[in-house]
Design an enzyme around this catalytic site. Structure first.
Site, PDB file in Angstrom:
ATOM      1  N   ASP A  89       0.868  -1.180   0.000  1.00 10.61           N
ATOM      2  CA  ASP A  89       0.000   0.000   0.000  1.00 10.61           C
ATOM      3  C   ASP A  89       0.904   1.228   0.000  1.00 10.61           C
ATOM      4  O   ASP A  89       1.526   1.542   1.018  1.00 10.61           O
ATOM      5  CB  ASP A  89      -0.895   0.019   1.251  1.00 10.61           C
ATOM      6  CG  ASP A  89      -1.935  -1.090   1.256  1.00 10.61           C
ATOM      7  OD1 ASP A  89      -1.816  -2.031   0.442  1.00 10.61           O
ATOM      8  OD2 ASP A  89      -2.855  -1.015   2.090  1.00 10.61           O
ATOM      9  N   LYS A 150      -6.755   3.194  -2.626  1.00 13.79           N
ATOM     10  CA  LYS A 150      -7.140   3.131  -1.219  1.00 13.79           C
ATOM     11  C   LYS A 150      -7.428   4.550  -0.728  1.00 13.79           C
ATOM     12  O   LYS A 150      -6.729   5.492  -1.111  1.00 13.79           O
ATOM     13  CB  LYS A 150      -6.002   2.488  -0.428  1.00 13.79           C
ATOM     14  CG  LYS A 150      -6.171   2.425   1.079  1.00 13.79           C
ATOM     15  CD  LYS A 150      -4.971   1.708   1.698  1.00 13.79           C
ATOM     16  CE  LYS A 150      -4.937   1.805   3.211  1.00 13.79           C
ATOM     17  NZ  LYS A 150      -3.765   1.127   3.793  1.00 13.79           N
ATOM     18  N   LYS A 189      -9.934  -0.027  -1.878  1.00  6.49           N
ATOM     19  CA  LYS A 189      -9.797  -0.417  -0.480  1.00  6.49           C
ATOM     20  C   LYS A 189     -10.231   0.776   0.363  1.00  6.49           C
ATOM     21  O   LYS A 189      -9.612   1.838   0.316  1.00  6.49           O
ATOM     22  CB  LYS A 189      -8.361  -0.800  -0.146  1.00  6.49           C
ATOM     23  CG  LYS A 189      -8.145  -1.132   1.338  1.00  6.49           C
ATOM     24  CD  LYS A 189      -6.715  -1.575   1.592  1.00  6.49           C
ATOM     25  CE  LYS A 189      -6.409  -1.719   3.080  1.00  6.49           C
ATOM     26  NZ  LYS A 189      -5.021  -2.186   3.333  1.00  6.49           N
TER      27      LYS A 189
END
Length: 225
Positions: A89, A150, A189
């Site tokens: 990430d 995300k 996400k």
């Protein structure tokens, strides 16, 4: 959605600055027991891969501000993969994005994606971005062949100076509107401030495909068996 369906969609997370190896092992124990993934600090990836080899491990790159030099992000990602990370990430460089330097943002992300054979999720830090900037960030992530976008690190607790001056109401975490916007570009996400089953399901219904939360166990406890 019952617990068995929801659990694999949750990245049970611990990323605070005081996170100890014992904290990481506790999160891994929870993830292993309940069938969740885990998102842990980079220093603990090798430990985690040995301690819980059957848990899908995500870690972070350029965390939490995204301002590392591109080569540093690339080397950080490669090291994490070599240590046993299954997913990365990475925090987008918000400053370069807001300056309109989209080519540099895309190039930095593409360099990391090309350097590792594992999925890369791009953290936008939506609390600091306008909707137009969110779209540009998603476009850069998609062009760089990222796997997901995300919403948040969970650490941007205040609005930017420009947003405060404009009187904008800004959430530091995931919102339904942001998930809907981002899902037009890539799988999403949703992360930041999700602490209950109902909140998690709302994000999934809005288009999220993964949930990042430090409250993974509490979320699952609210789910029907």
């Amino acid at each position: 959605m019952d617990r068995s369906e929801l659990a694999p969609l949750i990245d049970h997370t611990i990323l605070g600055p005081e996170t100890t190896p014992a904290d990481v092992r506790a999160v891994l124990d929870d993830a292993r027991e309940h069938g969740m993934n885990a998102c842990i600090p980079p220093y603990a990836v090798e430990l985690a891969a040995e301690y819980a080899p059957n848990v899908t491990l995500a870690t972070v790159v350029g965390f939490p501000h995204g301002q590392h030099a591109p080569d540093v992000k690339r080397r950080e990602g490669v090291t994490a993969w070599q240590d046993g990370a299954d997913e990365l990430d990475v925090v987008v460089n918000v400053g370069r994005l807001r300056a309109g330097d989209d080519e540099a943002v895309e190039a930095e992300l593409a360099e990391l994606v090309a350097a590792v054979p594992i999925p890369v999720k791009v953290i936008l830090e939506t609390a600091l971005l306008s909707d137009a900037e969110k779209r540009r960030a998603c476009e850069a992530a998609r062009a760089a062949d990222a796997a997901m976008v995300k919403t948040s690190t969970g650490f941007a607790s205040v609005a930017s100076e420009k947003q405060r001056a404009n009187g904008e109401a800004v959430s530091a975490g995931a919102t339904i509107d942001d998930v809907e916007l981002m899902s037009e570009f890539l799988p999403v996400k949703a992360s930041g401030g999700i602490g209950s089953y109902d909140e998690a399901v709302a994000m999934l219904e809005a288009g999220a495909e993964r949930i990042g939360a430090s409250s993974g166990v509490e979320i699952l406890e609210g789910a029907p068996e």
